[in-house]
Design an enzyme around this catalytic site. Structure first.
Site, mmCIF file in Angstrom:
data_model
loop_
_atom_site.group_PDB
_atom_site.id
_atom_site.type_symbol
_atom_site.label_atom_id
_atom_site.label_comp_id
_atom_site.label_asym_id
_atom_site.label_seq_id
_atom_site.Cartn_x
_atom_site.Cartn_y
_atom_site.Cartn_z
ATOM 1 N N HIS A 178 36.019 -49.700 -9.598
ATOM 2 C CA HIS A 178 37.293 -50.275 -10.068
ATOM 3 C C HIS A 178 37.380 -50.398 -11.584
ATOM 4 O O HIS A 178 38.408 -50.829 -12.102
ATOM 5 C CB HIS A 178 37.551 -51.623 -9.395
ATOM 6 C CG HIS A 178 36.704 -52.758 -9.889
ATOM 7 N ND1 HIS A 178 37.188 -53.739 -10.722
ATOM 8 C CD2 HIS A 178 35.419 -53.067 -9.643
ATOM 9 C CE1 HIS A 178 36.228 -54.617 -10.968
ATOM 10 N NE2 HIS A 178 35.152 -54.232 -10.327
ATOM 11 N N SER B 4 30.386 -48.598 -10.976
ATOM 12 C CA SER B 4 31.465 -49.324 -10.298
ATOM 13 C C SER B 4 32.708 -48.463 -10.213
ATOM 14 O O SER B 4 33.020 -47.714 -11.142
ATOM 15 C CB SER B 4 31.770 -50.622 -11.063
ATOM 16 O OG SER B 4 32.881 -51.283 -10.504
ATOM 17 N N CYS C 283 34.413 -71.344 -19.102
ATOM 18 C CA CYS C 283 34.701 -72.747 -18.760
ATOM 19 C C CYS C 283 33.721 -73.238 -17.704
ATOM 20 O O CYS C 283 33.422 -72.537 -16.743
ATOM 21 C CB CYS C 283 36.118 -72.882 -18.218
ATOM 22 S SG CYS C 283 37.388 -72.714 -19.472
ATOM 23 N N GLN D 124 30.612 -50.427 -17.240
ATOM 24 C CA GLN D 124 31.635 -50.334 -18.286
ATOM 25 C C GLN D 124 31.571 -49.021 -19.064
ATOM 26 O O GLN D 124 32.422 -48.766 -19.912
ATOM 27 C CB GLN D 124 31.480 -51.507 -19.264
ATOM 28 C CG GLN D 124 31.650 -52.871 -18.642
ATOM 29 C CD GLN D 124 33.092 -53.193 -18.295
ATOM 30 O OE1 GLN D 124 34.025 -52.513 -18.717
ATOM 31 N NE2 GLN D 124 33.290 -54.247 -17.516
ATOM 32 N N ALA E 168 28.819 -52.483 -8.630
ATOM 33 C CA ALA E 168 27.725 -52.519 -9.597
ATOM 34 C C ALA E 168 26.826 -53.735 -9.397
ATOM 35 O O ALA E 168 25.618 -53.664 -9.668
ATOM 36 C CB ALA E 168 28.284 -52.499 -11.019
ATOM 37 N N THR E 169 27.374 -54.860 -8.929
ATOM 38 C CA THR E 169 26.533 -56.037 -8.695
ATOM 39 C C THR E 169 25.467 -55.745 -7.654
ATOM 40 O O THR E 169 24.283 -56.069 -7.845
ATOM 41 C CB THR E 169 27.400 -57.233 -8.251
ATOM 42 O OG1 THR E 169 28.204 -57.657 -9.352
ATOM 43 C CG2 THR E 169 26.536 -58.397 -7.794
ATOM 44 N N THR F 60 28.050 -49.095 7.223
ATOM 45 C CA THR F 60 28.968 -47.956 7.288
ATOM 46 C C THR F 60 29.566 -47.669 5.917
ATOM 47 O O THR F 60 30.110 -48.565 5.270
ATOM 48 C CB THR F 60 30.098 -48.230 8.285
ATOM 49 O OG1 THR F 60 29.533 -48.469 9.582
ATOM 50 C CG2 THR F 60 31.065 -47.056 8.360
ATOM 51 N N ASN G 276 30.092 -55.647 -21.287
ATOM 52 C CA ASN G 276 31.402 -55.950 -20.719
ATOM 53 C C ASN G 276 32.214 -56.897 -21.584
ATOM 54 O O ASN G 276 33.445 -56.898 -21.538
ATOM 55 C CB ASN G 276 31.245 -56.551 -19.315
ATOM 56 C CG ASN G 276 30.415 -57.818 -19.322
ATOM 57 O OD1 ASN G 276 29.261 -57.808 -19.748
ATOM 58 N ND2 ASN G 276 30.974 -58.913 -18.847
#
Length: 451
Positions: free
Chosen positions: A251, A249, A375, A229, A121-122, A289, A201
């Site tokens: 995964h 995406s 963080c 998502q 997706a990125t 590919t 997300n």
């Protein structure tokens, strides 16, 4: 027969028998109740008995064993390059890729010719945001997005700003939803793209895609949505929702990592400038590919999701209700971040008053969850998504995201409730602020002395 062979492979790969709490548990015997010393896992200074239970489905999901079954032949015997046009190996791989393309298209109501495979997706977001604006740069110089988008969309927009494009970052309402009137008012004659995430997300809020699509169609502006998502979790119909470009995406829907897809509307046609130079695969949109096993896996994951979406949705909603009720029945000061009505049930982002989120995460070593806080090396900043909702900084620091999925069990939810409640109670016992609140002191109106 194939499933039995793969089961034996999995058992040989995980001899310790303390296994994943989700997909692996679906195909492997459950672990014994007592953990032997050799089952103790130590990593990054943390020691736990066996693998933690997994409640971080927004980060990634385990591969469905049925998806793995579909992929394995294309690693072992059907390994041809799908772009080899002169022999059988290439032909069968090409046929498998086109079957997967049709499976992805069916899940979102698209034509297979409108689906282009990418690495995730990125990459699809980068092609959508940069590609559209670069192609129409002579006439279109303005992009609209929201303050709660995924980092890759926000960073793509900032990249365009450095090139001289203008970007409007729309604020969202306290429930995380975009203000439709504000969106419509922000569209200009030189607006080239509106990009709004389908399901957030971090907080799971579902945006009103159909209404956004209608506004964009009336104004003649392409509508892009990051649906990483949302795919396989909520119904998506690109025609009904007026979607022009969509990022997907693999995964996040129990498929493999490293593969995604871009939906690109054909009628009316939307053009993009490719972001990668090469052999011109995927009709020039994305050279390189095509990884047949990964694509086959994503196609299989989409087909399974299409068949089981309704069942999965009911089950996940019941587990979310069990988790939320279990926590709220034993703790006060528990707040849901984002809209309760317009959200995907598998994403439960909640804040615990008078508890620091990172301390809570460190105490929940037996549960794999995420904090809403991000963080940095210098300081701990609250999530930009929660800040955009107007959540108080103190509460934003205490947020925890629980991700529930297809293989999550009631026993895991009950264990997560027990561990979370115990840890929150432990931290509150050490909190002077919580003691003051219990004594009826309004800590927001206290004038703290400065030293």
């Amino acid at each position: 027969m194939a499933a039995a062979k793969h089961l034996s492979l999995i058992r040989r790969a995980f001899p310790a028998r303390r296994l994943l709490s989700t997909a692996t548990a679906a195909v492997v015997d459950p672990p014994p109740p007592m953990a032997a010393e050799e089952d103790v896992i130590s990593m990054k200074g943390v020691r736990i008995s066996g693998r933690p239970l997994y409640l971080d489905m927004q980060a990634t999901s385990p591969v469905d064993p049925r998806v793995l079954d579909a992929m394995i032949p294309f690693y072992l015997s059907r390994f041809g390059n799908p772009h080899s046009r002169t022999h059988f190996y290439g032909w069968e791989s090409d046929a498998a890729v086109e079957t997967a393309r049709a499976q992805v298209a069916a899940l979102v109501g698209a034509n297979p010719k409108e689906i282009f495979f990418t690495s995730g997706a990125t990459e699809s977001n980068n092609i959508s945001v940069k590609g559209v604006m670069h192609f129409y740069r002579d006439k279109k110089r303005h992009v609209i997005t929201t303050q709660t988008e995924h980092k890759c969309v926000l960073d793509s927009c900032r990249y365009l700003q450095q090139e001289g494009f203008e970007v409007t970052y729309l604020p969202v309402r306290p429930d995380g939803l975009v203000d439709l009137d504000r969106l419509a008012a922000a569209i200009r004659p030189d607006t080239g793209l509106v990009s709004v995430m389908a399901v957030n997300n971090e907080i799971g809020v579902v945006q009103p895609l159909e209404e956004i699509g209608r506004i964009c169609k009336e104004k003649g502006v392409p509508f892009h949505t990051d649906a990483a998502q949302a795919l396989g979790k909520i119904p998506i119909d690109v025609e009904k929702m007026g979607i022009g470009l969509m990022s997907l995406s693999g995964h996040k829907i129990y498929g493999p990592k490293g593969v995604g897809a871009l939906y690109l509307r054909r009628r009316p046609r939307i053009r993009v400038e490719p972001q990668m130079s090469g052999g011109g695969q995927e009709r020039g949109i994305r050279s390189g590919t095509v990884p047949t096993p990964l694509v086959v896996g994503m196609g299989a994951a989409c087909e399974i999701s299409m068949k089981e979406m309704e069942y999965d949705g009911r089950r996940v909603a019941a587990l979310q209700e069990r988790l939320l009720n279990g926590i709220r029945s034993r703790l006060d000061g528990v707040v849901i971040n984002g809209s309760v009505e317009h959200r995907y049930a598998g994403n439960l982002n909640i804040s615990f008053a008078y508890v620091e989120g990172e301390s809570l995460l460190m105490g929940l070593k037996e549960v794999a969850v995420s904090s809403g806080s991000a963080c940095t090396s210098a300081s701990l900043e609250p999530s930009y998504v929660l800040r955009a909702l107007g959540v108080d900084e103190d509460m934003a620091h205490t947020s925890i995201r629980f991700g529930i999925g297809r293989f999550t069990t009631e026993a895991e939810i009950d264990r997560a409730i027990e561990l979370t409640v115990n840890q929150v109670e432990k931290l509150r016992e050490m909190s002077p602020l919580y003691e003051m609140v219990k004594e009826g002191i309004d800590i927001k109106n206290i004038q703290w002395a400065q030293h």
